[in-house]
Design an enzyme around this catalytic site. Sequence first.
Site, PDB file in Angstrom:
ATOM      1  N   GLY A 224       0.847  -1.310   0.129  1.00 47.12           N
ATOM      2  CA  GLY A 224      -0.038  -0.153  -0.046  1.00 47.12           C
ATOM      3  C   GLY A 224       0.806   1.224   0.064  1.00 47.12           C
ATOM      4  O   GLY A 224       0.337   2.519  -0.040  1.00 47.12           O
ATOM      5  N   GLU A 258       4.383  -6.358   1.177  1.00 47.03           N
ATOM      6  CA  GLU A 258       3.744  -6.803  -0.190  1.00 47.03           C
ATOM      7  C   GLU A 258       3.584  -5.728  -1.150  1.00 47.03           C
ATOM      8  O   GLU A 258       2.305  -5.009  -1.372  1.00 47.03           O
ATOM      9  CB  GLU A 258       2.548  -7.541   0.129  1.00 47.03           C
ATOM     10  CG  GLU A 258       2.549  -8.698   0.938  1.00 47.03           C
ATOM     11  CD  GLU A 258       1.142  -9.371   1.298  1.00 47.03           C
ATOM     12  OE1 GLU A 258       1.195 -10.426   1.708  1.00 47.03           O
ATOM     13  OE2 GLU A 258       0.152  -8.691   1.239  1.00 47.03           O
ATOM     14  N   PRO A 259       4.518  -4.893  -1.385  1.00 54.23           N
ATOM     15  CA  PRO A 259       4.378  -3.992  -2.534  1.00 54.23           C
ATOM     16  C   PRO A 259       4.114  -4.150  -3.777  1.00 54.23           C
ATOM     17  O   PRO A 259       4.575  -5.291  -4.341  1.00 54.23           O
ATOM     18  CB  PRO A 259       5.678  -3.241  -2.452  1.00 54.23           C
ATOM     19  CG  PRO A 259       6.940  -4.230  -2.169  1.00 54.23           C
ATOM     20  CD  PRO A 259       5.996  -5.221  -1.204  1.00 54.23           C
ATOM     21  N   GLY A 260       3.334  -3.170  -4.485  1.00 55.20           N
ATOM     22  CA  GLY A 260       3.221  -3.409  -5.802  1.00 55.20           C
ATOM     23  C   GLY A 260       3.350  -2.196  -6.629  1.00 55.20           C
ATOM     24  O   GLY A 260       4.473  -1.653  -7.396  1.00 55.20           O
ATOM     25  N   ARG A 297      -7.840   3.534 -14.654  1.00 53.66           N
ATOM     26  CA  ARG A 297      -7.693   4.146 -13.292  1.00 53.66           C
ATOM     27  C   ARG A 297      -8.644   5.493 -13.454  1.00 53.66           C
ATOM     28  O   ARG A 297      -9.297   5.806 -12.399  1.00 53.66           O
ATOM     29  CB  ARG A 297      -6.414   4.438 -12.903  1.00 53.66           C
ATOM     30  CG  ARG A 297      -5.813   2.868 -12.618  1.00 53.66           C
ATOM     31  CD  ARG A 297      -4.331   3.240 -11.872  1.00 53.66           C
ATOM     32  NE  ARG A 297      -4.666   3.678 -10.411  1.00 53.66           N
ATOM     33  CZ  ARG A 297      -4.234   4.969 -10.007  1.00 53.66           C
ATOM     34  NH1 ARG A 297      -4.109   5.889 -11.199  1.00 53.66           N
ATOM     35  NH2 ARG A 297      -4.627   5.106  -8.881  1.00 53.66           N
ATOM     36  N   TYR A 301     -11.678   5.369 -10.759  1.00 51.56           N
ATOM     37  CA  TYR A 301     -11.316   6.221  -9.634  1.00 51.56           C
ATOM     38  C   TYR A 301     -11.268   7.778  -9.691  1.00 51.56           C
ATOM     39  O   TYR A 301     -10.995   8.413  -8.763  1.00 51.56           O
ATOM     40  CB  TYR A 301      -9.870   5.676  -8.782  1.00 51.56           C
ATOM     41  CG  TYR A 301      -9.630   4.559  -8.565  1.00 51.56           C
ATOM     42  CD1 TYR A 301     -10.538   3.620  -8.001  1.00 51.56           C
ATOM     43  CD2 TYR A 301      -8.599   3.594  -9.184  1.00 51.56           C
ATOM     44  CE1 TYR A 301     -10.258   2.147  -7.909  1.00 51.56           C
ATOM     45  CE2 TYR A 301      -8.315   2.548  -9.047  1.00 51.56           C
ATOM     46  CZ  TYR A 301      -8.974   1.787  -8.459  1.00 51.56           C
ATOM     47  OH  TYR A 301      -8.744   0.351  -8.100  1.00 51.56           O
ATOM     48  N   CYS A 328     -16.966   3.243 -26.403  1.00 47.99           N
ATOM     49  CA  CYS A 328     -18.247   4.190 -26.675  1.00 47.99           C
ATOM     50  C   CYS A 328     -19.106   4.001 -25.310  1.00 47.99           C
ATOM     51  O   CYS A 328     -19.961   3.447 -24.808  1.00 47.99           O
ATOM     52  CB  CYS A 328     -19.454   3.047 -27.375  1.00 47.99           C
ATOM     53  SG  CYS A 328     -21.150   4.079 -27.873  1.00 47.99           S
ATOM     54  N   TYR A 357      -1.422  -1.145 -12.117  1.00 48.68           N
ATOM     55  CA  TYR A 357      -2.896  -1.220 -12.353  1.00 48.68           C
ATOM     56  C   TYR A 357      -3.321  -0.522 -13.799  1.00 48.68           C
ATOM     57  O   TYR A 357      -4.062   0.265 -13.779  1.00 48.68           O
ATOM     58  CB  TYR A 357      -3.718  -0.636 -11.156  1.00 48.68           C
ATOM     59  CG  TYR A 357      -3.128  -1.210  -9.711  1.00 48.68           C
ATOM     60  CD1 TYR A 357      -3.702  -2.589  -9.563  1.00 48.68           C
ATOM     61  CD2 TYR A 357      -2.362  -0.602  -9.163  1.00 48.68           C
ATOM     62  CE1 TYR A 357      -3.440  -3.155  -8.391  1.00 48.68           C
ATOM     63  CE2 TYR A 357      -1.964  -1.122  -7.584  1.00 48.68           C
ATOM     64  CZ  TYR A 357      -2.575  -2.541  -7.651  1.00 48.68           C
ATOM     65  OH  TYR A 357      -2.117  -2.986  -6.363  1.00 48.68           O
TER      66      TYR A 357
END
Length: 402
Positions: A224, A258-260, A297, A301, A328, A357
């Site tokens: 995170g 657990e980094p992404g 994204r 978001y 569309c 992402y």
Amino acid sequence: MNFLEFAKKYDTPLYVYDFNHFEKQYNELKQAFKARKSIIAYAIKANSNLSVIKKFASLGSGADCVSIGEVKRALLAGVDKYKIIFSGVGKRDDEIKEALDKDILMLNVESEAELKRIDEIAKSMNKEARISIRVNPDIDPKTHPYISTGLSENKFGVDIESAKKMYIYAKKSKNLNPIGIHFHIGSQLTELNPIKEASEIVANLVRSLKAINIDIKFFDIGGGLGIKYKDEDTIKPYDYAQAILSTLSGLDVTIICEPGRFLVGNGGWFLTKVLYEKINGDKRFVIVDGAMNDLIRPSLYNAYHKVEVISSVKNPQISKANIVGPVCESGDFFAKDIEVPQTNPGDLIVIHSAGAYGFTMSSNYNTRPRPCEIAIEDGKDRVIRRRETFEDLIACEIDYLI
């Protein structure tokens, strides 16, 4: 980065990844935890390209997986099976069985019902299931509500009292081995206090478990860590590590992180080409060949991504415009009301911070083939996923055409 050269060589839409940036980010985080035993387990959901996973595996990374498919990707790319964690709130029986067969480090349990199902499956297979339990510390992570995961209203994990009961159940079971504990309060975190507060709560739970002879060996702090998209004040890895370590006094545990997004987010760019401009009343649109199916994204978001225009003809005239794609849907946009110069067909639009992402959340909506992905490493470029073709899109349907 010579984005014009890449666009010319590989066409657009296109994803570009800087593998040297990935390595720098990994080493910085690993170094931050050098005072303790640690595993940096790359969150595959951020960018699941096999070459990306292989790069991190070569650095010693583990893998945080949320489907059996991601577990298979990790193993195929060379991640050590004893550094793989299988998380997720809804694991099917066949996924649990396959994970146990593959003998990965542990399954991360999200509910009492799941714990009992894993117990039954492990018993039927005459195997021991190594597990951790995801604890929900009910801490507000101060992030976007869609990527908040540590509040009681979220679907993830269990509360402290439920976790205690589940650990006691697991301890008594002949087929469960509770070796870990896990928490993850959200994504794109930019405030340290909520992380430290959550770690203190979970560390105290570990102490109470050790008091009743439940020996937790792995302290999984989730991921995170936020990155800079615009003007965010981000957390330094050293400060992050020190905050976690300050809560672990007296505990002999291996930290799993657990980094992404932190590892890959700012090492990726999405390139798309201007098709033409359009004026509707007083509204200006720059229409490009990329779309929400390629990078969702902003639509999902309302996320900000820096937009850069690269043009062969410099135009000093600047005005507000929406950068939109051909899909569309009214929600098909990359940016709204941003100041950009007048563009010409063929000009390049570079969307920054697209390494996490981006492709991994892409789709074939409107029967649009997904983009090519390329890696840049030590000044050399190479394809790590070819552009899809129409034939790829219909391959699973054509045999059933009547």
